[in-house]
Design a protein around this motif. Structure first.
Motif, short mmCIF file in Angstrom:
data_model
loop_
_atom_site.label_atom_id
_atom_site.label_comp_id
_atom_site.label_asym_id
_atom_site.label_seq_id
_atom_site.Cartn_x
_atom_site.Cartn_y
_atom_site.Cartn_z
N LEU A 149 -2.62 -0.44 3.19
CA LEU A 149 -3.48 0.72 3.49
C LEU A 149 -2.64 1.97 3.79
O LEU A 149 -2.96 3.07 3.34
CB LEU A 149 -4.38 0.40 4.68
CG LEU A 149 -5.49 -0.64 4.41
CD1 LEU A 149 -6.16 -1.04 5.71
CD2 LEU A 149 -6.52 -0.09 3.43
N SER A 150 -1.56 1.77 4.56
CA SER A 150 -0.67 2.88 4.84
C SER A 150 -0.03 3.40 3.56
O SER A 150 0.06 4.62 3.34
CB SER A 150 0.44 2.42 5.82
OG SER A 150 1.41 3.42 6.00
N THR A 152 -1.30 3.25 0.60
CA THR A 152 -2.33 3.95 -0.18
C THR A 152 -2.55 5.36 0.37
O THR A 152 -2.64 6.33 -0.39
CB THR A 152 -3.66 3.17 -0.14
OG1 THR A 152 -3.43 1.84 -0.64
CG2 THR A 152 -4.71 3.84 -1.00
N TYR A 153 -2.59 5.49 1.70
CA TYR A 153 -2.82 6.79 2.32
C TYR A 153 -1.65 7.75 2.05
O TYR A 153 -1.84 8.87 1.56
CB TYR A 153 -3.03 6.62 3.83
CG TYR A 153 -3.14 7.93 4.57
CD1 TYR A 153 -4.31 8.69 4.51
CD2 TYR A 153 -2.07 8.41 5.33
CE1 TYR A 153 -4.41 9.90 5.18
CE2 TYR A 153 -2.16 9.62 6.00
CZ TYR A 153 -3.34 10.35 5.92
OH TYR A 153 -3.43 11.55 6.58
N LEU A 156 -0.96 9.12 -1.54
CA LEU A 156 -1.70 10.26 -2.09
C LEU A 156 -0.82 11.51 -2.15
O LEU A 156 -1.02 12.38 -3.01
CB LEU A 156 -2.95 10.53 -1.25
CG LEU A 156 -4.00 9.41 -1.23
CD1 LEU A 156 -5.11 9.74 -0.25
CD2 LEU A 156 -4.57 9.19 -2.63
#
Length: 457
Positions: A149-150, A152-153, A156
């Protein structure tokens, strides 16, 4: 105020979280480093595998560290080294610097992967031993998902340095939690500190009778004169348990599941997902399947047993790997139907479910259970080192294997290995659920067959 039992659980959970974060973070970092530094496939494999090299070195070193200074001190050292290695990776400006700090990161994880399951096995009542070590695995998996998740964030904006830097936070929390933990009563007893061992047992067990009975068993197990490598040299029964632990860890790694963690975006790119965001979303789904499956099944670990779970899990992983290889063969052959890409993600999830219910928790549980007290540090050091050496081989060869024998044949190779592991499990792996560590040790040292050392009498 936290109770001692809760602090033990929290600290071990944080150790597992660090383990998982370090496994998962590289999947998101690697594409950006590759693009920014223009590195080759072999360089990518080295960035992945040098962490495992460090972990293998940490596991070897921790045999002495854990025996001399205790499991708690080892875990504190692990947290400090992890913070240093993580910050070094975050500020690395070239491949060489990155590799050096990846080794330091790995060294810390090698210590944690050794000390945390060992500590949990020695602190837990026999009825909950499997469940507690399984919950450690849940935290590893949670760390992997948080890392995804980190990734993915921060992906960006392409900020791969931040992906590393945020890992310092759980490292600091681990150091804080471990400083409040009690020492292992079995380690205290092995160092001759019998009164302290008795005090800790009375503080972590439900009744005086339970604490007294366990203390008596520990005293009996200390009657073996040799320990560590001396015991390994002189006692063939101990050599059998060490060998079994090493085989179990080799089996866990060569299921091929960790390639779905380290190289997930690469695999999903081959499946047809072209954007980094699509690849990372697919990667997060695989990680979530890992966490959810382990969390659901963890309470039942001590009910349904180690051996049945391993056999079923290897069968699921073998079938999933075969189907994944077949789907990738169809895609490489020119069939770009979107449904094939989604089926590839589904097969990867099925593989991970099989792993989460079997080899992921069960191998760590078994390796912590089958070694005698006087040889536990040495035995677990050997098995944990084997895990990381096998892990390093896996990470350092996956891209090369795909280039040399093809993507499909690579996945089919792992499918065949899973089939072999079912046979090994049937022939050699014991069932240890609900059996005291000292009873397992007595069976082993009396010469019982490996698959029978978990019998209650």
């Amino acid at each position: 105020m936290f109770s001692r039992k809760r602090i033990v659980t929290i600290a071990a959970a944080l150790a597992g979280l660090l383990f998982g974060l370090d496994i998962g973070i590289i999947a998101g970092v690697l594409p950006f480093i590759t693009s920014e530094w223009q590195i080759s496939s072999q360089d990518q494999e080295w960035i992945v595998s040098t962490m495992m090299l460090g972990a293998a070195l940490g596991s070897v070193s921790n045999s002495w560290l854990s025996s001399r200074f205790g499991r708690r001190t080892s875990l504190i050292g692990s947290g400090v080294l992890f913070a240093v290695g993580t910050l070094g990776c975050a500020f690395a400006t070239n491949l060489t610097t990155m590799l050096v700090f990846r080794v330091i990161q790995g060294f810390s994880i090698g210590i944690a992967s050794y000390s945390a399951p060992l500590y949990l096995s020695e602190m837990s009542p026999k009825e909950e031993r499997g469940k507690r070590i399984a919950m450690y695995q849940v935290m590893i998996n949670s760390g992997i998902v948080l890392a995804f998740l980190s990734d993915t964030y921060f992906g960006l904006t392409g900020n791969w340095r931040a992906m590393f830097a945020v890992l310092v936070i759980p490292a600091v929390l681990l150091i804080w939690a471990v400083m409040m933990m009690p020492k292992s009563p079995r380690w205290l007893a092995s160092r001759g500190r019998m009164d302290e061992a008795k005090t800790v047992l009375h503080g972590i067990r439900e009744s005086e009778h339970e604490a007294h009975s366990e203390y008596s068993d520990i005293v009996d197990s200390l009657k073996i004169k040799q320990s560590g490598f001396e015991l390994f040299k002189t006692n063939r029964h101990f050599r059998r348990s060490v060998g079994l632990g090493m085989v179990l860890q080799f089996m866990q790694q060569f299921t091929g599941m960790n390639i779905l963690m380290y190289y997930a975006p690469t695999v999903f790119k081959l499946a047809g997902f072209t954007s980094h965001l699509e690849q990372m979303i697919s990667t997060v789904l695989v990680g979530l399947a890992f966490v959810i499956t382990t969390a659901i099944l963890a309470p039942f670990i001590d009910t349904w047993g180690r051996k049945p779970a391993l056999k079923i899990g290897f069968a699921i992983m073998g079938a999933g790997m075969f189907c994944l290889g077949l789907l990738l063969k169809m895609i490489e052959g020119g069939n770009h139907a979107p449904v094939l890409a989604y089926l590839a993600v589904l097969m990867a999830i099925i593989c991970i479910i099989g792993y989460a219910m079997s080899a992921a928790p069960m191998v760590w549980i078994l390796c912590a259970e089958i070694q005698p007290l006087k040889g536990r540090d040495f035995g677990i050091s050997c098995s944990t080192t084997t895990n990381w050496v096998a892990n390093m081989i896996l990470g350092a060869t996956f891209l090369t294997l795909m280039e040399s024998i093809g993507t499909t044949n690579t996945f089919w190779l792992y499918a065949c290995l899973n089939a072999v592991f079912i046979v090994v499990t049937i022939l050699f792996v014991p069932e240890t659920k609900g059996v005291a560590l000292e009873r397992i040790e007595a069976n082993l040292m009396s010469g019982a067959k490996l698959k029978a050392i978990g019998l209650p009498s």
